[in-house]
Design a protein around this motif. Structure first.
Motif, mmCIF file in Angstrom:
data_model
loop_
_atom_site.group_PDB
_atom_site.id
_atom_site.type_symbol
_atom_site.label_atom_id
_atom_site.label_comp_id
_atom_site.label_asym_id
_atom_site.label_seq_id
_atom_site.Cartn_x
_atom_site.Cartn_y
_atom_site.Cartn_z
ATOM 1 N N GLU A 199 -7.416 3.723 -5.842
ATOM 2 C CA GLU A 199 -8.141 2.554 -6.345
ATOM 3 C C GLU A 199 -9.639 2.804 -6.464
ATOM 4 O O GLU A 199 -10.395 1.892 -6.799
ATOM 5 N N TYR A 205 -3.284 -4.272 -4.085
ATOM 6 C CA TYR A 205 -4.734 -4.215 -4.261
ATOM 7 C C TYR A 205 -5.197 -5.216 -5.322
ATOM 8 O O TYR A 205 -6.273 -5.812 -5.187
ATOM 9 N N ARG A 220 -7.885 -8.081 -4.405
ATOM 10 C CA ARG A 220 -9.113 -8.333 -5.163
ATOM 11 C C ARG A 220 -9.177 -9.789 -5.639
ATOM 12 O O ARG A 220 -10.252 -10.404 -5.644
ATOM 13 N N LYS A 255 0.844 -1.205 0.000
ATOM 14 C CA LYS A 255 0.000 0.000 0.000
ATOM 15 C C LYS A 255 0.879 1.255 0.000
ATOM 16 O O LYS A 255 1.869 1.286 0.714
ATOM 17 N N CYS A 268 -11.689 0.348 2.574
ATOM 18 C CA CYS A 268 -10.320 0.276 3.094
ATOM 19 C C CYS A 268 -10.284 0.911 4.481
ATOM 20 O O CYS A 268 -10.772 2.032 4.669
#
Length: 297
Positions: free
Chosen positions: A251, A215, A219, A209, A236
């Motif tokens: 995102e 991410y 996912r 991050k 988040c």
């Protein structure tokens, strides 16, 4: 101004899944936060999915052992994803060559080189072994943190970074965090060293991050559990304004900023935040979390 929450339950019906930070949100490296654990358990009891998304440089198996050791119950989460997991893909794909110099605490971070959450990574490691070598023999650098994380600062690495930059070495940063609070002590993370390396003219690559690779991995792991989940149903959660919140913004995911982690005490008591001071600070930082609360509860 983001909405200031008094209870996480206020918004849980709006979300199917959480990408929740660990350190500073669920535990402090020594012990779990009971209210945060209870909030995650309650979310899961209502059918929600909790993906713990950590900038820890160690892979999932090692982090699971740490969570068990400090007492974070397994019914508080569904899955764990780390910056170490995401970085391993690049590392084993040869992003910095086959001979690498490691900077980081050993044996603590040994699992980065030997444990893999994905069997495909274990196969890659067996088929294309990476050799750890002294800096002057390296084709690249892996940084998981300072070698002595409780005693060293980034400045201790200036001489080594000068050599690495002169030799044109790329650095893989396995933890983009700058600092973290370990109990009552603040220590530097790999992100602080990578930041200095870039300031000195070196090139650093990031996978945790707020950068896309972690991410993408989150996912994929979420889809393996629940099928495709729309981004509008993912929240988040974290205390990092430049990791958790910025990552969510980039995102296009909603975010909940917890002020009583890295910014503890900056905006008044956790249960009576100074909205005006908070809004001014967020404006200066150019960050826009969807929600704010002191601690996860």
């Amino acid at each position: 101004m983001p909405h200031i929450l008094t209870s996480f339950a206020e918004i849980t019906p709006n979300y199917r899944a959480l990408f929740c930070d660990l350190w500073g949100c669920v535990h402090d490296g020594v012990k779990p936060f009971p209210a945060a654990v209870a909030a995650l358990q309650a979310f899961r009891a209502q059918g929600g999915i909790v993906i713990l998304v950590s900038n820890a440089p160690r892979p999932k198996p090692s982090v699971l052992l740490q969570l068990d050791r400090i007492g974070v119950p397994r019914d508080a989460y569904d899955e764990v994803i780390t910056s170490g997991d995401a970085t391993q893909y690049a590392f084993l794909s040869g992003a910095v060559g086959q001979k690498v110099h490691h900077i980081g605490p050993m044996p603590k971070d040994q699992p980065f080189f030997s444990e893999f959450a994905d069997p495909a990574l274990a196969k890659m490691a067996a088929e294309n072994p990476i050799e750890l070598v002294p800096l002057d023999q390296a084709t690249g650098v892996i940084c998981t943190g300072p070698n002595s994380e409780f005693d060293e600062t980034p400045d201790d690495y200036r001489a080594a970074f000068l050599l690495a930059k002169t030799n044109g070495l790329k650095m893989l940063c396995a933890n983009p965090d700058i600092v973290v609070d370990y109990g009552d002590k603040r220590i530097y993370c790999a992100g602080a060293l990578a930041q200095l390396y870039e300031e000195m003219g070196g090139e650093a690559l990031y996978f945790g991050k707020p950068h896309p690779p972690i991410y993408d991995l989150a996912r994929r792991r979420l889809a393996a559990i629940a099928g495709e989940v729309d981004d509008s149903a993912i929240l988040c959660v974290g205390d990092g304004i430049n990791t958790d919140v910025l990552g969510g913004m980039q995102e296009n995911l909603d975010s909940l900023f917890l002020t009583e982690g890295l910014c503890a005490g900056q905006f008044g008591p956790a249960d009576a935040l100074d909205a005006e001071a908070l809004d001014a600070w967020l404006d200066a930082e150019q960050r826009n979390p969807t929600y704010v609360m002191g601690t996860l509860r």
